[in-house]
Design a protein around this motif. Structure first.
Motif: not given
Lengths: 116, 115
Positions: A102-103, B31, B33, B45, B48, B50, B55-56, B58
Motif C-alpha cells: 500500500q505504499k 496497515m 504507515f 514513506l 510501514t 506492522n 516495522a518495515t 524504506e
C-alpha cells in the motif's frame, strides 16, 4: 522504481472557472492505482479521487474528474466550477496493484490558488 | 473512511532530544504507515508499522533514528530520536482501508520544528 511528476508547481484560476492539474508517472506495471490528494493549510491529506488502472472509464467525484491516459502514463485532474475552498496543495500519487503493498509514491505537488 | 487522531499537532524541540508521535484510529486497520513531509516538499514513506512485528523501513530510514511501535490494530507511535534541525518536517500517519487497502487516509500531521 515508480516515479510521479507534477510539472506545475503553482496554478491559479478564477472562482467558478475550470482548471486542470497535470500529472505523469512512470511504471512498468500494468495493474496499479492512481490518486489525487488535496492538502489545505490544515495539513490534512484529503483523498479527492481514485482511478484503477484496469478501468478505461475516467473517475469522477462531483466537480472533480480525471483524464486517465494509460498509454501516455498521464493522469490529470480537472476541477470544474472552482470554489475558494479548493485552494490547497494537490498531490498526485501512485500505488502498485500488488495486494498488500500500500505504499504511495507522491509527486511534488501543485499549489492551487483560487482568485475571487 | 477512518478517523485518525495524531498527537501532538505541533512541537518545538531542542537538538539532541527525542519526540514520540502518537496515531490513534477509530477502527481496526491492517496497515499503518508513517510519512515525512519536509518543508515545501512532497511526502516520503518512512516505514510501514506492522502489528506484532518490527516495522518495515524504506531506504534511507533506520530503526535507530525512527523507532516505531504498533501494539494493536488501532494504535502506533513514531519516535524521532536524537533530533537535528534537518528533522524539522511534518510527520503524517496514514492507514489503508477497503478490502484491498486501495484507499489511504491520513491523520492531520505533526509539525515538528527542531532548534
Amino acid at each position: 522504481a515508480q516515479t510521479v511528476t507534477q510539472s506545475q508547481p503553482e496554478m491559479s484560476v478564477q472562482e467558478a472557472e475550470t482548471v486542470t492539474l497535470s500529472c505523469t508517472y512512470d511504471t512498468s506495471e500494468s495493474d496499479y492505482y492512481l490518486f489525487w490528494y488535496k492538502q489545505p493549510p490544515s495539513r490534512q491529506m484529503i483523498l479527492v479521487i481514485r482511478q484503477e488502472a484496469y478501468k478505461q472509464q475516467n473517475a469522477t467525484e462531483n466537480r472533480f474528474s480525471v483524464n486517465f491516459q494509460k498509454a501516455a502514463k498521464s493522469f490529470s485532474l480537472k476541477i470544474s466550477d472552482s470554489q475558494l475552498g479548493d485552494a490547497a496543495m494537490y498531490f498526485c500519487a501512485y500505488r502498485t496493484g500488488i495486494q498488500g503493498a500500500q505504499k504511495l509514491v507522491f509527486g511534488q505537488g501543485t499549489r492551487l490558488t483560487i482568485n475571487p | 473512511s477512518a478517523v485518525i487522531s495524531q498527537k501532538p499537532s505541533r512541537d518545538i524541540c531542542q537538538r539532541g532530544t527525542s519526540l514520540t508521535i502518537q496515531c490513534q484510529v477509530d477502527s481496526q486497520v491492517t496497515m499503518m504507515f508513517w510519512y515525512r513531509q519536509q518543508p515545501g516538499q512532497s511526502l516520503t514513506l518512512i516505514a510501514t508499522a506492522n502489528q506484532g512485528s518490527e516495522a518495515t523501513y524504506e531506504s534511507g530510514f533506520v530503526i535507530d533514528k525512527f523507532p516505531i511501535s504498533r501494539p494493536n490494530l488501532t494504535f502506533s507511535t513514531l519516535t524521532v530520536s536524537n533530533m537535528s534541525p534537518e528533522d524539522s518536517s511534518i510527520y503524517l500517519c496514514s492507514v489503508g482501508m477497503d478490502r484491498g487497502g486501495e484507499k489511504l487516509f491520513f491523520g492531520s500531521g505533526t509539525q515538528l520544528s527542531v532548534l
